[in-house]
Design an enzyme around this catalytic site. Structure first.
Site, mmCIF file in Angstrom:
data_model
loop_
_atom_site.group_PDB
_atom_site.id
_atom_site.type_symbol
_atom_site.label_atom_id
_atom_site.label_comp_id
_atom_site.label_asym_id
_atom_site.label_seq_id
_atom_site.Cartn_x
_atom_site.Cartn_y
_atom_site.Cartn_z
ATOM 1 N N ASP A 156 -30.050 25.952 17.277
ATOM 2 C CA ASP A 156 -29.079 25.827 15.984
ATOM 3 C C ASP A 156 -28.154 27.084 16.238
ATOM 4 O O ASP A 156 -28.653 28.306 16.340
ATOM 5 C CB ASP A 156 -29.994 25.998 14.856
ATOM 6 N N GLU A 161 -26.379 24.685 20.652
ATOM 7 C CA GLU A 161 -25.408 24.330 19.879
ATOM 8 C C GLU A 161 -24.336 25.342 19.630
ATOM 9 O O GLU A 161 -24.672 26.489 18.741
ATOM 10 C CB GLU A 161 -26.065 23.738 18.353
HETATM 11 C C1 GLC Z 1 -26.187 23.790 12.379
HETATM 12 C C2 GLC Z 1 -26.954 22.444 11.987
HETATM 13 C C3 GLC Z 1 -26.661 22.203 10.739
HETATM 14 C C4 GLC Z 1 -26.795 23.269 9.879
HETATM 15 C C5 GLC Z 1 -26.552 24.509 10.137
HETATM 16 C C6 GLC Z 1 -27.142 25.588 9.435
HETATM 17 O O1 GLC Z 1 -24.800 23.698 12.506
HETATM 18 O O2 GLC Z 1 -26.745 21.369 13.056
HETATM 19 O O3 GLC Z 1 -27.170 20.822 10.071
HETATM 20 O O4 GLC Z 1 -26.604 22.895 8.399
HETATM 21 O O5 GLC Z 1 -26.596 24.740 11.581
HETATM 22 O O6 GLC Z 1 -28.473 25.925 10.179
#
Ligand code: GLC
Ligand code: CA
Length: 511
Positions: free
Chosen positions: A191, A257
């Site tokens: 994440d 991500e």
């Molecule tokens: C990422 C996740 C999202 C979340 C954020 C904070 O972007 O995909 O769903 O709210 O991180 O953890």
């Protein structure tokens, strides 16, 4: 080491919404076990589970209060072990969501840090807030009355950022990852990993002077600055290298991500490499509305950015509206995009429900669950619409649960696995057929890609590997067009398409 992840098809499950085995209205791990055969018959290789850890759920699990346990609403470690085993019997791997940029405010580390305890430096504290802004709006700093300082949170104030410059923190996160590898987990989706490292001097970010900066000035302050001191810091690289070394010991995959500030700023490919992450997400296609030229440009940009690496193909996830909302109700568009997802060069990610074309469900204001939706309504009603329960059967609540689920299902029970199983022309059968096709032709999961010339409404590319060649022609438009490649044998077809013409939203594969 076998690069299994390069040839795999990933499937993202949002556990709250997959299947509710104990009828409390919330999906759970036992529910996933009971539905593994659906995934087996679909043909996917690896499940990515959105967070399953104990959490007060201020951001539905993306605020973790304990890393080496399972939230009781989802099950227990024993059930998790069983899920890993049952999946592995079906040749399906599982990766977890590694949320390591921040914890929950309820994590014992944070509670200790607030009290100036042993872990006082495990979070990022500052007496005076600087100008950094939160992705979820407003300042990224919140005053803590006990510690008498501000703590940093790149997201909600219930999600304090961990201090990655502290060596103990780094060691602890690696231990957590190893705990899960030892239990049979095959990797992590990381994440917002590009937020881990921050400038330790907390230098103010420079203000944006362009149109986005102006908008950010009053509507959404996150975009009013260039995030040069709180994102994509050079200190990130050694952290990723350590994570990779550990992952390699377990033949595990790391998929990052990247939080991208805007569409033209995507550094995802910089973080992929033999000593860095295996894969990173590139969200170009998620940002693209239905416009043949833009979709075409996005696909080309993605292939170009990842010319020397393996890209990921992401066309939906839990943060974006579903395909049916972004691209319109016409199912033909989703069909050709399924073909695109499974034939472009890259690792495909299927978001639960897209295999049946699950509709995006609008949530009335009073039922909004997503903290972002609550905060920004009516400008943005949040992400709930793409997180609604999977629709299994014609029973009440679409067979997801016997109790009213945490988010609504479609009222007419039209789009369900059961209905589509019975209908050979359904999108579910199409997904299966495409996955079988991809698996039976190494060129589709291993080959290189060459663009072939085509009109602006269409995409035409060749996948090639040694002697094998497959050409893909897709008409992205609502007009009938001339087929860009007119010789060869058609091995797969969507809609009315042949070697002369492609009707609107149709496609062929030629060998
Ligand atoms: C990422 C996740 C999202 C979340 C954020 C904070 O972007 O995909 O769903 O709210 O991180 O953890
Ligand atoms: Ca449940």
């Amino acid at each position: 080491m076998h690069a299994w992840w390069k040839e795999s098809i990933f499937y993202q499950i949002y556990p709250r919404s997959f299947y509710d085995s104990n009828n409390d209205g919330i999906g759970d791990l036992e529910g996933i076990i009971q539905k593994l055969d659906h995934l087996k018959s679909l043909g996917i290789d690896c499940i990515w589970l959105s967070p399953i850890f104990p959490s007060p759920h201020h951001d539905f699990g993306y605020d973790i209060a304990e890393y080496c346990a399972v939230d009781p609403i989802f099950g227990s470690l024993d059930i998790m072990d069983n899920l890993i085993e049952q999946a592995s019997i079906r040749n399906i791997k599982i990766i977890l969501d590694g949320v390591f940029n921040h914890t929950s405010i309820e994590h014992p580390w944070f509670l200790d840090s607030c009290r100036n305890g042993e872990k006082k430096d495990w979070y990022i504290w500052n007496e005076k807030a600087n100008n950094w802004t939160s992705v979820f709006g407003g300042s990224a700093w919140t005053w803590h009355p006990i510690r008498k300082a501000h703590y940093l949170h790149s997201f909600a104030k219930e999600q304090p950022d961990i201090n990655w410059s502290h060596p103990e923190v780094q060691k602890e996160i690696l231990k957590i990852m190893e705990f899960w590898y030892k239990r049979g987990i095959s990797g992590f989706r990381l994440d917002v990993f590009n937020c881990y490292a921050k400038d330790t001097q907390h230098t103010d970010n420079p203000k944006r002077k362009d149109i986005l900066g102006l908008i950010g000035g009053f509507a959404y302050s996150f975009i009013n600055q260039h995030h040069v001191y709180d994102r994509d810091r050079p200190e990130l690289f050694p952290i990723l290298r350590d994570m990779r070394k550990l992952a390699d010991q377990y033949n595990a995959v790391l998929i990052g991500e990247t939080l991208d500030e805007n569409l033209r700023y995507n550094r995802a490919s910089e973080y992929v490499g033999p000593e860095l992450l295996h894969l990173t997400f590139h969200f170009q296609l998620l940002h693209t509305k239905w416009n043949p030229k833009k979709i075409k440009d996005s696909c080309m940009q993605l292939q170009k950015d990842f010319q020397s690496q393996c890209p990921t193909i992401v066309t939906s996830n839990h943060d974006f509206p579903r395909q049916s909302k972004r691209w319109g109700a016409d199912e033909r568009k989703r069909r050709i995009m399924a073909l695109l997802t499974l034939t472009l060069r890259g690792v495909p990610f299927i978001y639960y429900g897209e295999e049946i074309g699950l509709p995006h469900i609008s949530i009335p204001r009073a039922s909004i669950q997503d903290p972002v939706g609550k905060k920004f309504w009516p400008f943005f009603s949040g992400r709930d619409g793409s997180r609604t329960p999977m629709q299994w059967s014609n029973d009440k609540f679409c067979g997801f649960s016997k109790t009213k689920p945490w988010l609504p299902t479609e009222s007419k029970n039209l789009c369900t696995v059961h209905v589509q199983e019975e209908d050979p022309s359904s999108i579910l059968h199409l997904y299966r057929a495409l996955i079988t096709l991809r698996k039976s032709h190494p060129v589709l999961h291993k080959g290189a890609l060459k663009w072939l010339s085509s009109s602006k409404e269409s995409l035409c590319y060749e996948r090639y590997l040694e002697q094998e060649r497959i050409v893909i022609c897709i008409n992205l438009s609502s007009r009938t067009i001339t087929t860009p490649v007119q010789s060869g044998t058609i091995i797969f077809r969507i809609g009315s398409a042949d070697l002369q013409t492609l009707q609107p939203y149709t496609a062929i594969l030629i060998s």
